[in-house]
Every structure is written in C-alpha cells, then in structure tokens.
Design an enzyme around this catalytic site. Sequence first.
Site, PDB file in Angstrom:
ATOM      1  N   LYS A  38     154.244  76.366  29.635  1.00  0.00           N
ATOM      2  CA  LYS A  38     153.138  77.049  30.144  1.00  0.00           C
ATOM      3  C   LYS A  38     153.260  78.034  31.199  1.00  0.00           C
ATOM      4  CE  LYS A  38     148.581  78.177  30.068  1.00  0.00           C
ATOM      5  NZ  LYS A  38     148.133  79.356  29.043  1.00  0.00           N
ATOM      6  N   LYS A 107     144.884  82.004  39.250  1.00  0.00           N
ATOM      7  CA  LYS A 107     145.355  80.746  39.488  1.00  0.00           C
ATOM      8  C   LYS A 107     146.542  80.333  38.747  1.00  0.00           C
ATOM      9  CE  LYS A 107     143.997  77.800  36.684  1.00  0.00           C
ATOM     10  NZ  LYS A 107     144.824  77.240  35.443  1.00  0.00           N
TER      11      LYS A 107
END
Length: 163
Positions: A38, A107
């Site tokens: 990811k 983030k």
Amino acid sequence: MMVSGVPEAVAAVQPLLDAMASNAPVVGDAPGDGLRFKIVNQLLCGVHIAAAGEALALADSMGLDRAQVHEVLGTGAAASFMFGDRGGRMVAEAFDDVRSALDIFVKDMGLVGEAARTVHQETPLASTADSCTSAATAPASAARTTPSSTASSAPTRKGRGGA
C-alpha cells in the site's frame, strides 16, 4: 485492498474479503506485507497526481488546450489511472467531486516518507509530491484557526484555469 497473511488465515477470512472488495490480492505471507504494498502504491499515486497537475499546468501555460492534451496523452505512453481520472477532473475543474480527502493523502505520503527513511531509500519524487500536497492543506489549516489572515494569500490560477 492488499492482503497479507499465512494461507490458512487468509482462507479463513476469504468470504469477508470477497464481501469487502472486488479485488483483494494476497501479496505475501508476512504481517505487514499488505501495508508495504500500500505504501508503494501511495508513492505512485502521489507522484502521478503531481505529474498530472504539473503537465496540465505546463500545457495551459504554453497555450495548449488542456482538454485536448488530456485526451491525446491519456491514450498513449503518458497514460495512468491518476492522469485519466484526476487529470480529467482538473481539466473539467470538477473540484466538488471529491474522491479522496487531501488530509488522508498527506497522511499517506507521510507514511511513504517514513517508510523510505526507515529503509534508507531516497524518494525525491515522492518528497516533492508530499511537499505539494502538504502546501495545499496549509491554507485550509490556517483558515480553521485564523479565517481572516488567509483570505489575501489564496493561490491564484493563471492562463485558462491552470490545473
């Protein structure tokens, strides 16, 4: 969604994975392999979005029709999902059609930087993309704390709408 785990554990939760996602590839047996995939995915997404915006801004500054640039380049070697999707919305100035929150993207790019530092891997393109997205959230953060101080510092678009 990217999944990692020992085959027996993955098999036990496969019905849940199937219900949650149309595609949930198993990318490794070790805990954290899915997260690491990811992070690499987010690096690519961040760089592709930044490149799409920069390319469309350059095209606009050079007097090219951004819609035609998007159409022509989106079918060749320069094509990517982010250029097609996010670039298309940049051209259409469809900024109300939010697909992902910028704060979450910032983030995620922070996670990319943290992971790269952990393994001592330089990621200058990701760092630049992170700087761009972080800068984009600064006016919103400042507006939440001091609404009147940011009104005159809002970025302007040049040409036929920028990117």
